[in-house]
Design an enzyme around this catalytic site. Structure first.
Site, PDB file in Angstrom:
ATOM      1  N   ASP A  45      76.335  31.821  33.693  1.00 39.37           N
ATOM      2  CA  ASP A  45      75.223  31.020  34.171  1.00 39.37           C
ATOM      3  C   ASP A  45      75.058  29.749  33.348  1.00 39.37           C
ATOM      4  O   ASP A  45      74.646  28.707  33.864  1.00 39.37           O
ATOM      5  CB  ASP A  45      73.928  31.836  34.141  1.00 39.37           C
ATOM      6  CG  ASP A  45      73.822  32.794  35.324  1.00 39.37           C
ATOM      7  OD1 ASP A  45      74.651  32.686  36.246  1.00 39.37           O
ATOM      8  OD2 ASP A  45      72.918  33.654  35.320  1.00 39.37           O
ATOM      9  N   ASP A 152      52.857  29.629  20.849  1.00 40.29           N
ATOM     10  CA  ASP A 152      54.206  29.146  20.582  1.00 40.29           C
ATOM     11  C   ASP A 152      54.666  28.116  21.612  1.00 40.29           C
ATOM     12  O   ASP A 152      55.358  27.161  21.274  1.00 40.29           O
ATOM     13  CB  ASP A 152      55.192  30.319  20.558  1.00 40.29           C
ATOM     14  CG  ASP A 152      55.089  31.132  19.279  1.00 40.29           C
ATOM     15  OD1 ASP A 152      54.281  30.759  18.405  1.00 40.29           O
ATOM     16  OD2 ASP A 152      55.810  32.139  19.154  1.00 40.29           O
ATOM     17  N   ALA A 160      64.641  30.597  41.110  1.00 36.47           N
ATOM     18  CA  ALA A 160      65.969  31.026  40.675  1.00 36.47           C
ATOM     19  C   ALA A 160      65.977  31.353  39.188  1.00 36.47           C
ATOM     20  O   ALA A 160      66.687  32.250  38.734  1.00 36.47           O
ATOM     21  CB  ALA A 160      67.004  29.938  40.982  1.00 36.47           C
ATOM     22  N   THR A 163      64.317  34.989  36.811  1.00 37.71           N
ATOM     23  CA  THR A 163      64.995  36.160  36.245  1.00 37.71           C
ATOM     24  C   THR A 163      65.526  35.895  34.843  1.00 37.71           C
ATOM     25  O   THR A 163      66.113  36.788  34.233  1.00 37.71           O
ATOM     26  CB  THR A 163      66.166  36.582  37.144  1.00 37.71           C
ATOM     27  OG1 THR A 163      67.066  35.472  37.281  1.00 37.71           O
ATOM     28  CG2 THR A 163      65.683  36.989  38.528  1.00 37.71           C
ATOM     29  N   ALA A 164      65.344  34.679  34.338  1.00 33.36           N
ATOM     30  CA  ALA A 164      65.883  34.306  33.028  1.00 33.36           C
ATOM     31  C   ALA A 164      64.802  34.420  31.955  1.00 33.36           C
ATOM     32  O   ALA A 164      64.206  35.476  31.783  1.00 33.36           O
ATOM     33  CB  ALA A 164      66.482  32.899  33.112  1.00 33.36           C
ATOM     34  N   TYR A 165      64.536  33.349  31.227  1.00 27.76           N
ATOM     35  CA  TYR A 165      63.572  33.390  30.126  1.00 27.76           C
ATOM     36  C   TYR A 165      62.191  33.839  30.603  1.00 27.76           C
ATOM     37  O   TYR A 165      61.485  34.580  29.919  1.00 27.76           O
ATOM     38  CB  TYR A 165      63.506  32.008  29.484  1.00 27.76           C
ATOM     39  CG  TYR A 165      62.681  31.940  28.215  1.00 27.76           C
ATOM     40  CD1 TYR A 165      62.587  33.031  27.346  1.00 27.76           C
ATOM     41  CD2 TYR A 165      62.016  30.766  27.873  1.00 27.76           C
ATOM     42  CE1 TYR A 165      61.839  32.947  26.178  1.00 27.76           C
ATOM     43  CE2 TYR A 165      61.278  30.674  26.698  1.00 27.76           C
ATOM     44  CZ  TYR A 165      61.186  31.772  25.864  1.00 27.76           C
ATOM     45  OH  TYR A 165      60.445  31.691  24.714  1.00 27.76           O
ATOM     46  N   SER A 168      61.663  37.543  30.418  1.00 26.05           N
ATOM     47  CA  SER A 168      61.454  38.083  29.070  1.00 26.05           C
ATOM     48  C   SER A 168      60.038  37.829  28.574  1.00 26.05           C
ATOM     49  O   SER A 168      59.573  38.498  27.650  1.00 26.05           O
ATOM     50  CB  SER A 168      62.460  37.474  28.090  1.00 26.05           C
ATOM     51  OG  SER A 168      62.174  36.106  27.846  1.00 26.05           O
ATOM     52  N   ALA A 187      53.696  33.577  23.658  1.00 31.39           N
ATOM     53  CA  ALA A 187      52.907  34.023  22.502  1.00 31.39           C
ATOM     54  C   ALA A 187      51.620  33.223  22.348  1.00 31.39           C
ATOM     55  O   ALA A 187      51.418  32.535  21.343  1.00 31.39           O
ATOM     56  CB  ALA A 187      53.752  33.963  21.227  1.00 31.39           C
TER      57      ALA A 187
END
Length: 270
Positions: A45, A152, A160, A163-165, A168, A187
C-alpha cells in the site's frame, strides 16, 4: 494504452517489474513515465501511495492497479504469481475508455498560512500533531465552533483510508463508495478546560471541518506518507474533494468487505 510501473525496490518487486516490461513489449503496450493511462504499483500500500502522489495532478485520466509483494494490501488486488494473468487482462483492453474502474473519494486539505493558501489531496489520511508539546486547536464544523482540542493530534481519513491509521485510533471502517471524511482524535486530553467528543466523527461530502491551531504552534503535518513541519498555519479546512476522485482498474471482483475480512479477521473462503 500507455503504462508505467512504480515498484517498491525489493528484489521480488524488481523481478516482477522486469517481467511485466517484457510482456508489455511483446504485446505492443508502450511505457510512458510522464503520461500513462494506467499505473501498475508493485509492492504494498505504501508503494501505491507513492504512485498516487507522483501522479496526483493527473488523476482525471489515470487508473491504478496493484500487485502486493508482501502482506495483502487494500490497494493491491493481485499476488505475484498472478502477474501473467493480470498482464493478459490489461493487454485485452485496447483503449483507456474501455477500462473498467472504480472511483473512490479523497480528502481535500486547504491550508491557510500567513502568506497564502495551499491545497493538497490525500488518498488515505491527513494528520496534524504537536511538536514537543501537545497540539492545541479549535475545531469548527460548517463554520460553527464544535470543540477545543488538546492532545497528540488529529487524523482526517478518507473512506479508503479508514482501514489504516484511523482504525488504530478506534475509528469506524467506511465503505469507499461513500463520499465522506472521518475525524479521529489522537490521544485527546479531557478536563475542565479542554473537552472533546471522544469518538470519531463522519462528515458527508457537503460538510467541512476547520481546524484553528494555536498561533505559531510547531506542528508535524502528514499527507499519507509525506511529512512537513510547519509553524505558520492559520487554519486548515478539511472536506471531501469536490471534483477529484482516484480510479482503480478492476479486472476482477474483489469486494471491499472481503478485503476487510482477509486482512483483519484472517478468514478466507475456500
Amino acid at each position: 494504452m500507455k503504462y508505467n510501473v512504480i515498484e517498491r525496490g525489493d528484489e521480488v518487486s524488481k523481478q516482477l517489474t522486469e517481467r511485466f516490461h517484457t510482456l508489455a513489449a511483446a504485446h505492443g503496450m508502450p511505457r510512458d513515465e510522464e503520461n500513462p493511462d494506467i499505473v501498475l504499483s508493485i509492492g504494498g500500500d505504501g508503494t501505491m501511495l507513492q504512485a498516487f502522489h507522483k501522479y496526483v495532478q493527473q488523476l482525471d485520466r489515470i487508473a491504478f492497479v496493484g500487485i502486493h509483494t508482501g502482506h495483502l494490501g487494500f490497494f493491491a488486488d493481485w499476488k505475484p504469481n498472478e502477474l501473467d494473468d493480470l498482464a493478459a487482462l490489461m493487454f485485452s483492453v485496447p483503449t483507456p475508455e474501455e477500462l473498467r474502474a472504480v472511483q473512490y473519494p479523497l480528502v481535500e486539505i486547504e491550508i491557510t498560512t500567513e502568506t497564502g493558501v495551499e491545497t493538497h489531496l490525500a488518498l488515505n489520511e491527513f494528520t496534524l500533531r504537536g511538536v514537543e508539546v501537545s497540539l492545541v486547536a479549535q475545531l469548527d464544523i460548517n463554520d460553527e465552533m464544535f470543540e477545543m482540542f488538546r492532545g497528540d493530534g488529529i487524523c482526517i481519513s478518507s473512506p479508503a483510508g479508514s482501514t489504516a491509521y484511523n482504525k488504530s485510533l478506534g475509528g469506524a471502517m467506511v465503505h469507499p463508495s461513500l463520499e465522506a471524511i472521518q475525524i479521529a482524535e489522537i490521544a485527546s486530553i479531557n478536563n475542565r478546560v479542554y473537552r472533546t467528543l471522544g469518538s470519531s466523527i463522519i462528515l458527508p461530502k457537503h460538510h467541512h471541518c476547520d481546524i484553528y491551531p494555536k498561533a505559531h504552534q510547531n506542528m508535524l503535518l502528514s499527507l499519507d506518507h509525506l511529512y512537513m513541519q510547519r509553524n505558520d498555519v492559520v487554519s486548515i479546512r478539511c472536506r471531501v474533494a469536490s471534483n477529484t476522485k482516484v480510479k482503480f482498474a478492476r479486472f476482477r471482483s474483489f469486494p471491499f468487505w472481503n478485503r476487510v475480512r482477509e486482512a483483519f479477521v484472517g478468514y478466507e473462503l475456500k
